[in-house]
Design a protein around this motif. Structure first.
Motif, PDB file in Angstrom:
ATOM      1  N   MET A   1       0.859  -1.397  -0.079  1.00 23.38           N
ATOM      2  CA  MET A   1       0.026   0.289  -0.002  1.00 23.38           C
ATOM      3  C   MET A   1       0.916   1.282  -0.073  1.00 23.38           C
ATOM      4  O   MET A   1       2.086   1.200   0.493  1.00 23.38           O
ATOM      5  CB  MET A   1      -0.925   0.232   1.239  1.00 23.38           C
ATOM      6  CG  MET A   1      -2.152  -1.131   1.100  1.00 23.38           C
ATOM      7  SD  MET A   1      -2.741  -1.136   2.682  1.00 23.38           S
ATOM      8  CE  MET A   1      -3.690   0.362   2.719  1.00 23.38           C
TER       9      MET A   1
ATOM     10  N   ASP B   1       1.178   7.213   2.175  1.00 24.05           N
ATOM     11  CA  ASP B   1       0.183   8.137   2.957  1.00 24.05           C
ATOM     12  C   ASP B   1      -1.145   7.537   3.490  1.00 24.05           C
ATOM     13  O   ASP B   1      -1.625   7.775   4.416  1.00 24.05           O
ATOM     14  CB  ASP B   1      -0.273   9.262   1.977  1.00 24.05           C
ATOM     15  CG  ASP B   1      -0.818   8.745   0.742  1.00 24.05           C
ATOM     16  OD1 ASP B   1      -0.737   7.568   0.385  1.00 24.05           O
ATOM     17  OD2 ASP B   1      -1.525   9.445  -0.136  1.00 24.05           O
ATOM     18  N   GLN B   2      -1.509   6.354   2.765  1.00 21.69           N
ATOM     19  CA  GLN B   2      -2.635   5.614   3.202  1.00 21.69           C
ATOM     20  C   GLN B   2      -2.265   4.835   4.524  1.00 21.69           C
ATOM     21  O   GLN B   2      -3.160   4.812   5.551  1.00 21.69           O
ATOM     22  CB  GLN B   2      -3.091   4.590   2.006  1.00 21.69           C
ATOM     23  CG  GLN B   2      -4.626   4.088   2.058  1.00 21.69           C
ATOM     24  CD  GLN B   2      -4.908   3.277   0.878  1.00 21.69           C
ATOM     25  OE1 GLN B   2      -4.325   3.554   0.100  1.00 21.69           O
ATOM     26  NE2 GLN B   2      -6.013   2.460   1.067  1.00 21.69           N
ATOM     27  N   LEU B   3      -0.971   4.138   4.600  1.00 20.31           N
ATOM     28  CA  LEU B   3      -0.608   3.453   5.530  1.00 20.31           C
ATOM     29  C   LEU B   3      -0.653   4.497   6.967  1.00 20.31           C
ATOM     30  O   LEU B   3      -0.888   4.183   8.133  1.00 20.31           O
ATOM     31  CB  LEU B   3       0.680   2.920   5.339  1.00 20.31           C
ATOM     32  CG  LEU B   3       0.708   1.709   4.527  1.00 20.31           C
ATOM     33  CD1 LEU B   3       2.206   1.376   4.350  1.00 20.31           C
ATOM     34  CD2 LEU B   3       0.133   0.509   5.323  1.00 20.31           C
TER      35      LEU B   3
ATOM     36  N   LYS C   1      -2.327   6.881   7.666  1.00 17.09           N
ATOM     37  CA  LYS C   1      -3.657   7.266   8.290  1.00 17.09           C
ATOM     38  C   LYS C   1      -4.217   5.748   9.083  1.00 17.09           C
ATOM     39  O   LYS C   1      -5.020   6.053   9.958  1.00 17.09           O
ATOM     40  CB  LYS C   1      -4.657   7.469   7.129  1.00 17.09           C
ATOM     41  CG  LYS C   1      -4.389   8.884   6.646  1.00 17.09           C
ATOM     42  CD  LYS C   1      -5.564   9.122   5.702  1.00 17.09           C
ATOM     43  CE  LYS C   1      -5.154  10.690   4.964  1.00 17.09           C
ATOM     44  NZ  LYS C   1      -5.262  10.544   3.656  1.00 17.09           N
ATOM     45  N   MET C   2      -3.603   4.657   8.612  1.00 19.15           N
ATOM     46  CA  MET C   2      -4.257   3.627   9.215  1.00 19.15           C
ATOM     47  C   MET C   2      -3.450   3.182  10.781  1.00 19.15           C
ATOM     48  O   MET C   2      -3.773   2.466  11.556  1.00 19.15           O
ATOM     49  CB  MET C   2      -3.931   2.280   8.587  1.00 19.15           C
ATOM     50  CG  MET C   2      -4.760   2.269   7.193  1.00 19.15           C
ATOM     51  SD  MET C   2      -4.198   1.055   6.193  1.00 19.15           S
ATOM     52  CE  MET C   2      -4.543  -0.580   7.113  1.00 19.15           C
TER      53      MET C   2
END
Lengths: 290, 145
Positions: free
Chosen positions: A199, A202-204, A206-207
């Motif tokens: 992934m 930036d998505q990581l 947020k997680m």
């Protein structure tokens, strides 16, 4: 005059008997232990000196808070309490072995000495686990504006000041995807590591479960050297104590002391073993309690 | 060679056997209780995270005194030093007094070094002096937005 002197003057220092009423080897063991006290004293005092020269020192409750099999549970000082208990217990079995020796009770000596060896080995195993855990742990640490995963080693200390929330958010933006994937995976195993690393960063970011994430600044480097140096030196003493006790056990079962008529050797080995326990009192005090 | 001449003089004076075993177990319980109290105080230090330096130092002082008590019981009872002749005890304890001096001298030196670095090396100061009000409360990090 000369005759009265020899009869009445029981001068301790005129020869013929031990002035301290103690066997030579035992006295020398005491003096060896005294010198060993200076060695450990010097090590612990140098640790204290460096600690006193720092504005910040890691909180032992943050560093030593894991227990084998307890996973992520925060259990400050629990494991080291177990280690302390094991060592106190083995000191008791040792003194019981010495006591059995005084009575010439060979079976008793063998039994208690064997338990002491078991205690020593248990302590060493605990220490091996503790070291492995510290050396292989991955603790999120803020370094140059990004989060890195550090273990407690000789050259890194991951337990500096706790980083405040907004700084953590900024750091996550700069953190490498690999580290982010690990940070996500730590609290959320719904996706596999392979999926996570695929992934985008930036998505990581947020997680990541920021509420559970404790990011620290890098702490004083000296911590690792002193901790491994001093507990290692103590562990080496425990190890040699176990070896000495095994030799004593073999000699006892072979009846060496029985033929000799006394179990003074057990007493000397016992002195060494209690000293190991004694040093632990202060190692425990300096590294774990205060 | 001297081994053959060893009389068992070291084991001449001993209390009756039953008393000794009782004394050993009594000492064990004392050590265990002191250790538990020490742990409780250590955890208290950790949980409270007192900002007040004097109170922290007082708790630490109590822990140090308890540790010294433990050391006394191990040496006097388990190692039977209390049963030896007083001049032998002194021949071991008097040299150890040096340690008190070393502790005082070196800890003062460490403190002086810290003060000197804070005064002359401003980067050391800003890097390590994270002021308490800048720190987020323990265990509570502000959620990421």
């Amino acid at each position: 005059m000369a005759t009265t002197a020899t009869v009445h003057k029981t001068s301790w220092w005129s020869g013929g008997k031990s002035p301290f009423n103690v066997e030579y080897g035992k006295l020398m063991m005491w003096y060896f232990l005294m010198s060993d006290t200076f060695t450990f004293g010097a090590l612990l005092i140098s640790y204290g000196t460096i600690r006193f020269s720092q504005n910040y020192w890691p909180n032992p409750g943050d560093v030593f808070n894991t227990f084998p099999g307890a996973g992520e549970a925060n259990l400050p000082l629990a494991f080291v309490s177990l280690m302390t208990f094991i060592l106190i217990m083995s000191s008791v079995t040792m003194v019981l072995a010495v006591h059995a020796g005084h009575q010439g009770n060979k079976k008793g000596v063998v039994k208690w000495l064997a338990w002491t060896i078991v205690g020593g080995l248990a302590f060493l195993s605990c220490q091996a686990w503790e070291w492995t855990h510290l050396l292989t742990g991955e603790h999120p640490t803020l370094i140059n504006g990004q989060i890195k995963l550090l273990a407690q080693t000789m050259s890194h200390n991951p337990w500096g000041h706790l980083v405040e929330g907004s700084a953590v958010a900024d750091a996550l933006k700069n953190t490498s995807p690999d580290v982010l994937a690990k940070l996500v995976y730590e609290h959320n195993q719904s996706m596999s590591m392979a999926q996570l690393t695929a992934m985008p960063a930036d998505q990581l970011a947020k997680m990541v479960n920021v509420a559970k994430l404790h990011v620290h600044e890098a702490g004083p480097v000296g911590f690792g050297g002193f901790f491994y140096g001093i507990t290692g030196f103590h562990g080496f003493h425990v190890f040699s104590g176990v070896v000495i006790n095994i030799v004593m056990l073999v000699m006892t079962t072979k009846g060496v002391f029985e033929r000799r008529g006394h179990y003074l050797m057990i007493e000397k080995a016992g002195l060494y073993w209690h000293f190991v326990d004694l040093v632990w009192v202060f190692v425990f005090l300096c590294f774990y309690l205060i | 060679m001297s081994n053959q001449n060893v009389t068992v003089e070291a084991t001449l004076h001993h209390a009756p056997a039953d008393n000794l075993v009782k004394r050993i177990w009594k000492t064990f319980w004392i050590l265990l209780i002191i250790t538990i109290v020490e742990l409780a105080l250590g955890l208290l230090l950790h949980k409270l995270d007192l900002p007040d330096n004097t109170k922290r130092m007082m708790i630490k002082g109590v822990i140090i005194i308890l540790s010294l008590a433990k050391a006394y019981f191990i040496v006097a009872i388990f190692m039977h030093l209390g049963d030896e002749m007083s001049k032998m005890i002194l021949s071991i304890l008097i040299p150890l007094l040096l340690i008190i001096w070393v502790i005082v001298a070196f800890l003062i030196d460490g403190t002086a070094y810290k003060q000197m670095r804070n005064r002359y090396d401003k980067s050391f100061n800003t890097k390590t002096m994270n002021l308490p009000q800048k720190q987020a409360p323990k265990g509570k990090t502000v959620p990421l937005k």
